[in-house]
Enzyme design. Structure first.
Site, PDB file in Angstrom:
ATOM      1  N   LYS A  90       8.125   7.236   7.945  1.00 38.88           N
ATOM      2  CA  LYS A  90       7.162   6.813   6.932  1.00 38.88           C
ATOM      3  C   LYS A  90       6.240   5.778   7.540  1.00 38.88           C
ATOM      4  CE  LYS A  90       5.583   6.486   2.720  1.00 38.88           C
ATOM      5  NZ  LYS A  90       4.282   6.882   3.348  1.00 38.88           N
ATOM      6  N   GLN A 111       6.844  -0.817  11.934  1.00 41.06           N
ATOM      7  CA  GLN A 111       7.081  -0.118  10.675  1.00 41.06           C
ATOM      8  C   GLN A 111       8.570   0.152  10.456  1.00 41.06           C
ATOM      9  OE1 GLN A 111       3.859   0.982   9.135  1.00 41.06           O
ATOM     10  NE2 GLN A 111       5.065   0.990   7.254  1.00 41.06           N
ATOM     11  N   LYS A 114       9.998  -3.109   9.189  1.00 41.64           N
ATOM     12  CA  LYS A 114       9.412  -3.385   7.880  1.00 41.64           C
ATOM     13  C   LYS A 114      10.056  -2.496   6.818  1.00 41.64           C
ATOM     14  CE  LYS A 114       4.915  -3.035   7.751  1.00 41.64           C
ATOM     15  NZ  LYS A 114       3.497  -2.684   7.518  1.00 41.64           N
ATOM     16  N   LYS A 126       3.888   5.897  12.572  1.00 36.79           N
ATOM     17  CA  LYS A 126       2.473   5.547  12.404  1.00 36.79           C
ATOM     18  C   LYS A 126       1.638   6.626  13.078  1.00 36.79           C
ATOM     19  CE  LYS A 126       0.192   2.053  10.614  1.00 36.79           C
ATOM     20  NZ  LYS A 126       0.653   1.098   9.596  1.00 36.79           N
ATOM     21  N   GLY A 165      -1.979   5.914   3.910  1.00 36.45           N
ATOM     22  CA  GLY A 165      -3.207   5.341   4.442  1.00 36.45           C
ATOM     23  C   GLY A 165      -2.955   4.092   5.273  1.00 36.45           C
ATOM     24  N   ASP A 166      -4.002   3.649   5.935  1.00 35.10           N
ATOM     25  CA  ASP A 166      -4.032   2.370   6.661  1.00 35.10           C
ATOM     26  C   ASP A 166      -5.527   2.093   6.838  1.00 35.10           C
ATOM     27  OD1 ASP A 166      -2.010   0.480   8.142  1.00 35.10           O
ATOM     28  OD2 ASP A 166      -3.647   0.706   9.568  1.00 35.10           O
ATOM     29  N   THR A 210       0.098  -3.816  -1.618  1.00 36.02           N
ATOM     30  CA  THR A 210       0.249  -4.672  -0.429  1.00 36.02           C
ATOM     31  C   THR A 210      -0.151  -6.106  -0.764  1.00 36.02           C
ATOM     32  OG1 THR A 210      -0.332  -2.739   0.869  1.00 36.02           O
ATOM     33  CG2 THR A 210      -0.245  -4.827   2.040  1.00 36.02           C
ATOM     34  N   ASN A 241      -8.520  -3.104   1.209  1.00 38.75           N
ATOM     35  CA  ASN A 241      -7.478  -2.948   0.209  1.00 38.75           C
ATOM     36  C   ASN A 241      -6.503  -4.133   0.131  1.00 38.75           C
ATOM     37  OD1 ASN A 241      -4.541  -1.478  -0.133  1.00 38.75           O
ATOM     38  ND2 ASN A 241      -6.149  -0.790  -1.515  1.00 38.75           N
ATOM     39  N   SER A 380       4.897   2.916  -1.731  1.00 36.31           N
ATOM     40  CA  SER A 380       4.821   4.296  -1.230  1.00 36.31           C
ATOM     41  C   SER A 380       6.173   4.992  -1.394  1.00 36.31           C
ATOM     42  CB  SER A 380       4.448   4.307   0.249  1.00 36.31           C
ATOM     43  OG  SER A 380       3.051   4.320   0.420  1.00 36.31           O
TER      44      SER A 380
HETATM   45  N1  GLU Z   1      -0.156   1.390   6.308  1.00 37.56           N
HETATM   46  C1  GLU Z   1       0.712   0.655   5.435  1.00 37.56           C
HETATM   47  C2  GLU Z   1       1.645  -0.200   6.252  1.00 37.56           C
HETATM   48  O1  GLU Z   1       1.259  -0.718   7.272  1.00 37.56           O
HETATM   49  C3  GLU Z   1       1.384   1.542   4.416  1.00 37.56           C
HETATM   50  C4  GLU Z   1       2.251   2.614   4.963  1.00 37.56           C
HETATM   51  C5  GLU Z   1       2.804   3.554   3.910  1.00 37.56           C
HETATM   52  O2  GLU Z   1       2.560   3.345   2.730  1.00 37.56           O
HETATM   53  O3  GLU Z   1       3.511   4.488   4.312  1.00 37.56           O
HETATM   54  O4  GLU Z   1       2.780  -0.458   5.929  1.00 37.56           O
END
Ligand code: GLU
Length: 448
Positions: A90, A111, A114, A126, A165-166, A210, A241, A380
């Site tokens: 994810k 990630q 996190k 990612k 998204g990012d 976020t 965002n 998410s």
């Molecule tokens: N891009 C966001 C992050 O850095 C969201 C990633 C997601 O929702 O999967 O965590």
């Protein structure tokens, strides 16, 4: 330094000599783990650290698309599937000219920890492209997204890998990506992407998540310091965002955001970015084809500082919301000089190593990106749950869950920091808590 950590850091350098950002992220996490590694010799036996510096899979592909004049262009597409011990891969997709393997490998690595911290069952990944969406027409964006998905679809799925998204990828792009996925798969599997529009399976509060999450995190840290958001001034960078959501929540909680920034400078609004009109203008600016932060300064008659960063403005709290390594040593010196006591990273790794060391040496309380901004990916994961239930929670229900998740991230960071004898170290705490869950599961799953 522990010899096992030292050896794997050296191995990381040898294997990835050109991947600066990836090295920086690995070093930050691994140097937090010294006492954990000492307490768990079995991690070395099972090569846990060596396995974590080698993503499960790195996918690289060509993306060909046609511009409005009929000319063909080629960009590079990527998906880094870093670790799936905790759940399906994810993480977001980033479309930005700075995207390269090192950046995406660092983001995928971050990630994993996190996502582990969120308490939800998601692994880390990612992806993205060096495609520059700036100045592109809607049709060009659509054709790019369709081409990108024509390759990506074979690597993803609701139980395999769930992109979102990012930077450069918002609701519009997710729509075009999902449209192409649906067409190829001939099925409505909307759990394959998150950050979708509400009308076809998005979650309420995902756009705000976020920023809201960052403020819930700050609130919780403030409780430990007997502080409150009310009456405090906030310097923020970015205007996308993340900054937008943070600003909305700061205002709701009685604080005053005074700066935003873009690639060409920053805006200082001493009155505060507090009215609905100003906050909504951030959205308008972002969706305009040649988005430029100066538009805000012109419209609301305030200072625009060309090619400068907002960190010389005196504020109680700084929240970098833009991108990696946006705060360097010089900026950190200004922050300390201004007497700022709190610094929360809402972007991923926004602080250079020298700047971070300087802030910590000067007793600034630092909340690390992977914890502060985890609310986005957490919602998410809630979107994935709602998609699989074919049911939608109310805004209040999502908000309540997000709030609980952010509180638990602060609590588990503090707990991990205390457990290993550190004094309220939110960085080490987040790294340890995120790592311990991943490592424990990897041990249970056997070698792979
Ligand atoms: N891009 C966001 C992050 O850095 C969201 C990633 C997601 O929702 O999967 O965590």
């Amino acid at each position: 330094m522990n010899t096992y950590i030292e050896r794997v850091l050296q191995e990381t350098k040898d294997k990835n000599p050109n991947e600066k950002e990836f090295l920086q992220a690995v070093e930050e996490v691994f140097t937090s783990l010294e006492k954990v590694i000492e307490a768990h010799p079995e991690y070395e036996e099972h090569a846990i650290l060596e396995r974590l510096i080698e993503p499960d899979r790195v996918i690289e592909f060509r993306v060909v698309w046609e511009d409005d004049q009929g000319k063909a262009h080629v960009n590079r597409g990527y998906r880094i599937q870093h670790n799936s011990a905790v759940g399906p891969y994810k993480g977001g997709l980033r479309f930005h000219p700075t995207v390269n393997l090192s950046i995406l490998k660092f983001l995928a690595f971050e990630q994993t920890f996190k996502n582990s911290l969120t308490t939800l069952p998601i692994g880390g990944a990612k992806g993205g492209s060096d495609f520059d969406p700036h100045g592109k027409s809607d049709k060009e964006i659509m054709r790019f997204c369709q081409s990108f998905m024509s390759e990506l679809y074979r690597h993803i799925g609701k139980d395999i890998d769930v992109p979102a998204g990012d930077i450069g990828v918002g609701g519009r792009e997710i729509g075009y990506l999902f449209g192409q996925y649906k067409r190829i798969r001939n099925g409505f599997e909307n759990g394959v992407l998150t950050g979708k529009d509400l009308l076809y399976g998005g979650s309420l509060l995902r756009p705000e998540a976020t920023g809201y999450g960052a403020l819930y995190y700050i609130e919780e840290v403030f409780q430990h310091h007997n502080e409150s958001i009310k009456g405090k001034t906030f310097a923020l960078s970015g205007y996308g965002n993340v900054a937008w959501g943070a600003i909305k929540k700061i205002v709701e909680l009685g604080g005053k955001p005074v700066t935003i920034s873009g690639h060409n400078g920053y805006v200082y609004d001493p009155e505060g970015i507090t009215s609905e009109e100003k906050i909504n203008y951030l959205l308008e600016m972002r969706s305009s084809k040649d988005a430029n932060i100066k538009m805000y300064a012109d419209k609301f008659n305030c200072e625009f500082h060309e090619n400068e960063k907002p960190w010389s403005i005196k504020a109680d709290v700084c929240i970098p919301c833009a991108t990696q390594n946006e705060v360097d040593l010089e900026d950190a010196k200004k922050i300390v000089e201004n007497g700022t006591k709190y610094y929360f990273e809402a972007a991923n790794m926004p602080t250079t190593k020298e700047a971070l060391d300087y802030l910590l040496k000067n007793k600034v309380i630092v909340g690390p990106g992977k914890a502060v901004n985890a609310g986005g990916v957490a919602v998410s994961a809630l979107e994935m749950s709602q998609n699989s239930m074919r049911y939608a929670w109310t805004k209040e229900e999502v908000d309540e869950k997000l709030h609980q998740i952010m509180k638990s991230i602060v609590e588990s960071s503090i707990e991990a920091s205390n457990k290993y004898g550190y004094d309220f170290d939110l960085i080490k705490g987040a790294n340890i808590a995120g790592f311990e869950k991943v490592a424990t599961i990897m041990m249970k799953l056997g070698l792979y």
